[in-house]
Design a protein around this motif. Structure first.
Motif, short mmCIF file in Angstrom:
data_model
loop_
_atom_site.label_atom_id
_atom_site.label_comp_id
_atom_site.label_asym_id
_atom_site.label_seq_id
_atom_site.Cartn_x
_atom_site.Cartn_y
_atom_site.Cartn_z
N THR A 80 -11.09 2.12 2.57
CA THR A 80 -12.02 2.56 3.42
C THR A 80 -11.88 2.39 4.93
O THR A 80 -11.96 3.16 5.49
CB THR A 80 -13.60 1.56 3.02
OG1 THR A 80 -13.86 1.71 1.86
CG2 THR A 80 -14.69 2.10 3.79
N MET A 118 1.00 -1.15 -0.04
CA MET A 118 0.01 0.14 0.07
C MET A 118 0.73 1.09 0.04
O MET A 118 0.59 2.24 -1.05
CB MET A 118 -0.93 0.03 1.23
CG MET A 118 -1.74 1.21 1.52
SD MET A 118 -3.35 0.39 0.89
CE MET A 118 -4.34 1.91 1.36
N ARG A 133 -10.67 -3.33 0.01
CA ARG A 133 -10.70 -2.23 -1.04
C ARG A 133 -9.26 -2.19 -1.84
O ARG A 133 -9.22 -1.78 -2.93
CB ARG A 133 -11.16 -0.74 -0.74
CG ARG A 133 -12.27 -0.91 -0.03
CD ARG A 133 -13.73 -1.21 -0.83
NE ARG A 133 -14.02 -0.19 -1.68
CZ ARG A 133 -15.04 -0.08 -2.62
NH1 ARG A 133 -15.79 -1.23 -2.69
NH2 ARG A 133 -15.50 0.83 -3.26
N GLY A 146 -7.14 -3.34 7.26
CA GLY A 146 -7.30 -4.66 6.57
C GLY A 146 -8.63 -5.33 6.75
O GLY A 146 -9.02 -6.69 6.50
FE1 FES Z 1 -6.62 -2.62 2.83
FE2 FES Z 1 -8.80 -1.67 3.69
S1 FES Z 1 -6.99 -0.60 3.10
S2 FES Z 1 -8.25 -3.84 3.66
#
Ligand code: FES
Length: 635
Positions: free
Chosen positions: A37, A24, A46, A42
């Motif tokens: 979101t 990420m 999304r 986790g």
């Molecule tokens: Fe990875 Fe929500 S940002 S599961």
């Protein structure tokens, strides 16, 4: 520390990051921010990506079973242990949002129309002066000479600060004592001194939204809008809604600064693009006006937002002093004035005050309901005599977030659905006319109304026992297929699941319960509302009769509804162009009553009653009935 190469496909962008970085964070680094979101907890699913090659460690998180089977992993929970190649599916990419800049505004499209109510008295203005050159006998200081000339020729008592003083001696001499002076209207502070004939005052109106940011550049001399630009808010990588941003800011070391920088980077990139394309020097921009919700204002200024989400929900400040661009971090003239719209409360912010100003709800006697349906449903009811506001946590469902195949209203989004009552076959209207990629807020409303009308769901939103291949069972419950993989642009079925429907019903229930709570607090009936103004991009594609059919909006004649577009941005433009308008905004915020919905039982009772389609009290929706079976004139 070891560094590893991370290559993102299909964009084919490679970055080097330290071992232990999440996918990420690496995607963010690569300029390919992913959706989130849950703010990287986790839990939202999304940020799904596919690891093609390389060594990673998965730390946890919960991925929907369907995606796990397809070989996806959560980027926020996957740590880099070696060189890796990662594919980002289009639906995980935050991408460039289409931001509402030009709308189908049916209220007041042109600022010139609006200025009819207000004089053109901009936040900054340019005045020309010719100073007498100093001599051995006329030896007043540069500052005294400038201030005396303003006093004598313009009848102005001006002031200047240290930053300007540092540049003043050279500025005056290089200009040959013939100068243009830019002055702030608030306090007559001198912002800039340039050679005569070169002074132009530009202003920037900024709508700092939780999801998107829009900026417009105005020529404050002529009152013209020079350009508008918009993009997604880079803070979105830290969570979709204000609560997840507050959590990130307050529970991670450096989190608040990360969010401040993300907002600033978003705004500054938009400013650079606008100024660059017009060949305008940033020093010429001498005023900015920011409208954002209370959390956005706190985060932009690096103010601790912790207490916004803790009862009794108190902001650090509702009204902020006029600031300078350098202290905020905006890349324009460092001495430019920056005015930030005042908030009413933690969840009714400057964006709503700006919208209330633009739409003029406090100028007439007509009882008006102003609603901004975004992540929070914020609304104001009133007229020139009184104003009452509230915010209900509608959730981001109508912005497409938290919905399996949800997306914002942009090309590829399903905006309309027709279901044949006999065959239960589906026809879709897609923004831009191409293949669908997902479904946006107006499409979701349409879909819910049509599923109910075709008898596929009951009044509680539960799927009924109907025969169609489109209704199927999965490990996670039943779902309805709107578009088969072969029809969609991402080659995946576009579905509406039972959980999506419950989510949407909760969202629409919260908005309607907010409206009812306001009305009951002031002892008025729904019919007393003479005008309903819908703000935001959502309204641009909204089909009012369907919004009424699901019980999101009051069952009032369509002619009472008005779409006003991005009222937050337009209010900021207006405030830059007219001091009296800005003063009115300050007054509006001070006199708007705030109804805290979590105090008392009123909202909760209304909310529970609104968790049906359209509502438990069908008499509130006479044109809808029980919402099933008959194809009425709702379109
Ligand atoms: Fe990875 Fe929500 S940002 S599961």
């Amino acid at each position: 520390m070891n560094q590893f190469k991370v290559t993102f496909l299909p964009a084919d962008v490679t970055v080097r990051v330290a071992a232990g970085t999440t996918i990420m964070a690496a995607a963010n680094e690569a300029g390919l921010p992913l959706k989130s979101t849950c703010g990287g907890a986790g839990t939202c699913g999304r940020c799904a990506v596919k690891i093609e090659t390389g060594e990673v460690q998965i730390q946890g998180g919960r991925l929907p079973a369907r995606m796990e089977k397809e070989g996806y992993t959560l980027a926020c929970q996957t740590v880099i242990k070696g060189d890796v190649v990662v594919t980002i599916p289009p639906e995980s990419l935050l991408g460039q949002h289409q931001v509402l800049l030009q709308d189908k505004g049916r209220l007041q499209d042109s600022l010139t129309d609006l200025l009819g109510h207000y004089p053109l008295e901009p936040a900054c203005s340019v005045t020309s002066l010719e100073l007498a050159e100093p001599t051995l006998t006329e030896n007043a200081s540069d500052a005294s000479r400038l201030l005396a000339a303003l006093r004598k020729e313009k009848d102005l008592e001006a002031s200047l600060d240290l930053d300007l003083l540092r540049k003043l001696p050279d500025s005056l001499r290089q200009a040959g004592w013939q100068i243009d002076v830019t002055l702030a209207a608030t306090n007559n502070r001198i912002i800039q001194v340039v050679p005569r004939g070169t002074g132009r005052a530009y202003g920037l109106a900024i709508d700092l939204g939780t999801t998107t940011v829009a900026v417009s550049l105005l020529d404050l001399g002529s009152g013209q809008i020079v350009a508008r630009n918009g993009s997604y808010n880079r803070q979105a990588a830290y969570g979709d809604d204000v609560i997840s941003r507050i959590i990130h800011a307050t529970s991670n070391e450096g989190g608040l600064e990360e969010l401040r920088q993300a907002a600033l980077a978003t705004i500054n990139d938009l400013i650079s693009a606008i100024l660059g394309s017009r060949g305008i020097n940033p020093a010429g921009v001498t005023a900015a006006c920011v409208a954002g919700n209370t959390t956005m204002a706190h985060l932009l200024l690096g103010i601790n937002p912790r207490y916004l989400r803790l009862s009794p929900y108190i902001p650090a400040a509702a009204e902020l002093p006029t600031l300078k661009a350098a202290e905020v971090g905006l890349r324009i003239n460092p001495g430019a004035i920056v005015q930030i719209f005042p908030a009413v409360a933690s969840y009714v912010g400057g964006d709503i005050v700006s919208g209330a100003l633009f739409t003029g709800i406090a100028r007439g006697e007509e009882l008006t309901l102003f609603i901004d349906i975004g992540t929070n449903g914020e609304m104001v009811l009133g007229n020139s005599d009184w104003l009452i506001s509230c915010a209900c946590s509608a959730g981001p469902a109508f912005e497409g977030s938290g919905i399996t195949c949800g997306m914002r209203a942009m090309a590829g989004a399903i905006e309309g659905v027709t279901i044949d009552p006999e065959t239960l076959e589906v026809e879709l209207e897609v923004i831009g006319g191409g293949r669908p990629a997902g479904i946006c807020g107006s499409g979701l409303i349409d879909c819910l109304a049509k599923l109910r009308r075709a008898g596929i769901i009951d009044r509680t939103g539960n799927f009924q026992d109907v025969t169609t291949p489109r209704l199927r069972q999965t490990d996670e419950g039943p779902e309805f297929v709107l578009a088969w993989a072969a029809q969609s642009s991402n080659h995946r079925d576009i579905v509406l699941t039972a959980a999506d429907i419950k989510n949407l019903i909760r969202s629409k229930g919260a908005v309607f319960a907010g409206i009812q709570s306001l009305l009951k607090t002031v002892s008025l009936e729904m019919e007393a509302i003479e005008r309903i103004i819908i703000a935001g991009g959502f309204g641009n594609y909204l089909h009012i009769p369907n919004a009424v059919a699901i019980g999101l909006l009051p069952d009032l004649p369509p002619e009472k509804y008005v779409f006003a577009g991005n009222t937050s941005l337009k209010g900021a433009e207006l405030a830059l162009l007219s001091r009296p308008a800005w003063q009115e905004a300050l007054e509006l915020a001070r006199r708007m009553t705030y109804l805290e919905l979590s105090a008392g039982n009123l909202f909760m009772e209304e909310f529970v009653s609104a968790l049906f389609l359209p509502h438990t009290q069908l008499e509130l929706f006479p044109s809808v009935g029980n919402g099933s079976g008959s194809e009425r004139s709702l379109g």
